[in-house]
Design a protein around this motif. Structure first.
Motif, PDB file in Angstrom:
ATOM      1  N   GLU A  47       0.744  -1.156  -0.201  1.00  0.00           N
ATOM      2  CA  GLU A  47       0.022   0.018   0.085  1.00  0.00           C
ATOM      3  C   GLU A  47       0.895   1.443   0.147  1.00  0.00           C
ATOM      4  O   GLU A  47       1.786   1.598   1.039  1.00  0.00           O
ATOM      5  N   GLY A  48       0.689   1.996  -1.110  1.00  0.00           N
ATOM      6  CA  GLY A  48       1.271   3.426  -1.062  1.00  0.00           C
ATOM      7  C   GLY A  48       2.551   3.421  -2.220  1.00  0.00           C
ATOM      8  O   GLY A  48       3.442   2.748  -2.101  1.00  0.00           O
ATOM      9  N   LEU A  49       2.242   4.310  -3.155  1.00  0.00           N
ATOM     10  CA  LEU A  49       3.059   4.342  -4.465  1.00  0.00           C
ATOM     11  C   LEU A  49       4.364   4.650  -3.815  1.00  0.00           C
ATOM     12  O   LEU A  49       5.571   4.026  -4.450  1.00  0.00           O
ATOM     13  N   GLU A  50       4.611   5.130  -2.908  1.00  0.00           N
ATOM     14  CA  GLU A  50       6.002   5.584  -2.210  1.00  0.00           C
ATOM     15  C   GLU A  50       6.771   4.349  -1.777  1.00  0.00           C
ATOM     16  O   GLU A  50       8.052   4.535  -1.634  1.00  0.00           O
ATOM     17  N   LYS A  51       6.049   3.384  -1.461  1.00  0.00           N
ATOM     18  CA  LYS A  51       6.597   2.099  -1.152  1.00  0.00           C
ATOM     19  C   LYS A  51       7.331   1.454  -2.549  1.00  0.00           C
ATOM     20  O   LYS A  51       7.940   0.458  -2.416  1.00  0.00           O
ATOM     21  N   ALA A  52       6.941   1.545  -3.448  1.00  0.00           N
ATOM     22  CA  ALA A  52       7.060   0.926  -4.905  1.00  0.00           C
ATOM     23  C   ALA A  52       8.802   0.514  -4.990  1.00  0.00           C
ATOM     24  O   ALA A  52       9.016  -0.663  -5.428  1.00  0.00           O
ATOM     25  N   PRO A  53       9.468   1.567  -4.813  1.00  0.00           N
ATOM     26  CA  PRO A  53      10.929   1.125  -5.073  1.00  0.00           C
ATOM     27  C   PRO A  53      11.277   0.067  -4.224  1.00  0.00           C
ATOM     28  O   PRO A  53      12.128  -0.906  -4.529  1.00  0.00           O
ATOM     29  N   ALA A  54      11.207   0.195  -2.817  1.00  0.00           N
ATOM     30  CA  ALA A  54      11.531  -0.930  -2.054  1.00  0.00           C
ATOM     31  C   ALA A  54      11.096  -2.113  -2.215  1.00  0.00           C
ATOM     32  O   ALA A  54      11.769  -3.330  -2.500  1.00  0.00           O
ATOM     33  N   ALA A  55       9.798  -2.103  -2.718  1.00  0.00           N
ATOM     34  CA  ALA A  55       9.038  -3.490  -3.096  1.00  0.00           C
ATOM     35  C   ALA A  55       9.583  -4.098  -4.140  1.00  0.00           C
ATOM     36  O   ALA A  55       9.858  -5.173  -4.535  1.00  0.00           O
ATOM     37  N   PHE A  56      10.062  -3.069  -5.308  1.00  0.00           N
ATOM     38  CA  PHE A  56      10.782  -3.614  -6.656  1.00  0.00           C
ATOM     39  C   PHE A  56      12.028  -4.282  -6.004  1.00  0.00           C
ATOM     40  O   PHE A  56      12.151  -5.325  -6.635  1.00  0.00           O
TER      41      PHE A  56
END
Lengths: 344, 344
Positions: B316-325
């Motif tokens: 949840e949260g676009l800002e978390k996309a880099p870590a999730a990637f």
């Protein structure tokens, strides 16, 4: 000694070679004539085919076929004449296509032997353009390569029996055909006699640049039969959705170890992925036997119409087979290498 | 800051990574809401798909698609809702499948955008089982892998959206399905929930031996999406005439140089030759677009009947996309990785 009526000369595997076969690898031995029993026939080998795959049979490794046992005659495709026969459908004097190996005489029960009749026009062609090499070129190019008119088809060993046929079929199908061969004489023959659009000398210092210049629209089909430095030059030129039928890797057959690094295995897979390339190994009589009648009919038509030309290098004398085989592995042949077992 | 109605958060490529993406690779930036002109619509991204191929777009190398320009938002598949529309066939409130990238809002003229209607049951599934990953599994397995009942199909990343689907379709087709995954939890899920016959932990010390034991009849189809050490263990187990659909090589994506030698490129080609193996790279929407309706119909049926299960990991949260990637690239996800751009 020459071929005689009462002794059988055989070339037997004496030692498994490490690297290039040498004087200790094969030896000519003479034994008694084999005796055909009930339901068998005696064949006299007239022509022996020399083919790169035979190098693999010298190794003690299960490949797509069993290795030749040390002490046994080398295996190989042959054109023979029937001497005596107790096999239905085969009469003395008939010419046959058999797999009798590197020897003057062999016994057969007829299984896997094709009767070519009493008077075939070009009996030795059954070992080349009408046989395994021609059939390999035909199926590999058409059924794995799937060339479309206007595409660029590249083949190495362009004056050998497989490569020459690949290039000529590519032209029949409306493709640009680019060959690779060893030396200016072979390259000139590929262009002037076989009708390739271009043929590049793999020994040229600027081979890779010349190949790139000869393929201005990239490469859509690369018919692989050599590997090594030739493939290194081809890989960057392969187009998206290119097809790579893989029927041989002659440049590797005498190798005794893997080349030094870096390890490019993953890089090859990466290239196949991003370019969506199909690379497919095949063994002609395993994978395409049902296509033989179609091949045979088409090829006879192309030869009669002059659209396909064929060149044979005939070596006279079974005893010369070992040296001729090394010539083949090192590209010193010019055309399909066939040994005429007897002398004229 | 969270998703708002008047600003557009974007995750832009700041620096091309060397190896693993780090804190300097991507950055969250906030700009004004883009303005839709005549014949355009404004989309609000609800779900962003994270997929391994995105690592390749960070490099300055022409792959099968252009790289993302430094300073631009990262590209990616998205499920969005229409905010305003001057495009025929799209009304405010409609859910759409689009390629809007790592941001909250995007403008579209409707080209390449699929309308999923006002109330789709599982909108985010269009990024997974019903979208690119599921379609990749379906076509790669069925049209390149060509599995026959009784054959052994192996896939890595067995709990990811591609691998899980490959294994489940393999079971539907009557094959033995063997998965490879990272860790005992994923392996248990593959066997107990997805119905794989076996699943091997790629981190086990005796991984290669376990894989061999799980494939007593060898491997007929290996669905390749990881490469590296997994492929090294698979290669000796491939059967004659095996097929290797190649849709990804995630283990290599962060590599900065080729591995040390020896150079096994020729050895790979030799294995393809003697085993008559087909290895074929593919990019699903380039190579199989015409199969989408058939895939969609079959997959809906399999999901409804319970023959195919699907697992999503929602961040949840676009800002978390880099870590999730980065988690995705290193296998720390469990199921299809999707970012819900806003927070609940």
């Amino acid at each position: 000694m020459p071929q005689t009526a009462d002794k059988n000369r055989q070339i037997v595997l004496k030692n498994r070679p490490v690297g290039k076969p040498d004087d200790t690898t094969l030896a000519l031995e003479t034994t008694d004539l084999p005796v055909a029993g009930k339901g068998e026939m005696l064949l006299r080998v007239e022509y022996l085919s020399l083919d790169p795959y035979m190098r693999g049979r010298m190794n003690d490794a299960k490949s797509y076929a069993d290795p030749v046992a040390v002490g046994d005659p080398m295996v190989g495709g042959t054109v023979a004449q029937v001497v005596t026969s107790d096999v239905e459908g085969f009469a003395p004097g008939d010419w046959v296509l058999s797999f009798s190996g590197w020897q003057d005489y062999a016994i057969s029960d007829g299984v896997g032997v094709t009767n070519m009749g009493a008077d075939p026009a070009q009996p030795s062609w059954a070992l080349g353009i009408m046989g395994m090499p021609g059939f390999t070129a035909y199926c590999g190019l058409l059924y794995i390569g799937e060339p479309k008119a206007g595409e660029t088809v590249v083949t190495a060993a362009a004056t050998g029996p497989v490569g020459a046929t690949v290039g000529q079929i590519a032209k029949i199908k409306g493709c640009r055909a680019v060959g690779i061969a060893g030396g200016p004489e072979k390259c000139a023959y590929a262009v002037n006699e076989l009708g390739f659009d271009a043929c590049i000398d793999r020994n040229a210092a600027d081979f890779a640049q010349q190949l790139k210049a000869a393929c201005p629209d990239g490469i859509d089909v690369y018919f692989e039969n050599v590997g090594g430095a030739v493939f290194d030059a081809v890989l960057p030129l392969l187009n998206p959705n290119a097809r790579v039928p893989l029927c041989g890797l002659i440049s590797q057959y005498n190798a005794t170890s893997l080349p030094d690094g870096p390890d490019r295995m993953g890089a090859l897979m990466g290239a196949l992925l991003v370019k969506k390339i199909k690379m497919q190994g095949f063994i002609i009589f395993d994978d395409f036997p049902h296509h033989y009648p179609e091949f045979s009919k088409e090829m006879i038509g192309w030869i009669k119409s002059g659209q396909i030309k064929y060149r044979e290098q005939l070596v006279e004398g079974l005893e010369k087979a070992p040296a001729a085989f090394n010539d083949l592995l090192e590209g010193r042949n010019f055309g399909k290498m066939v040994v005429k077992t007897g002398t004229a």
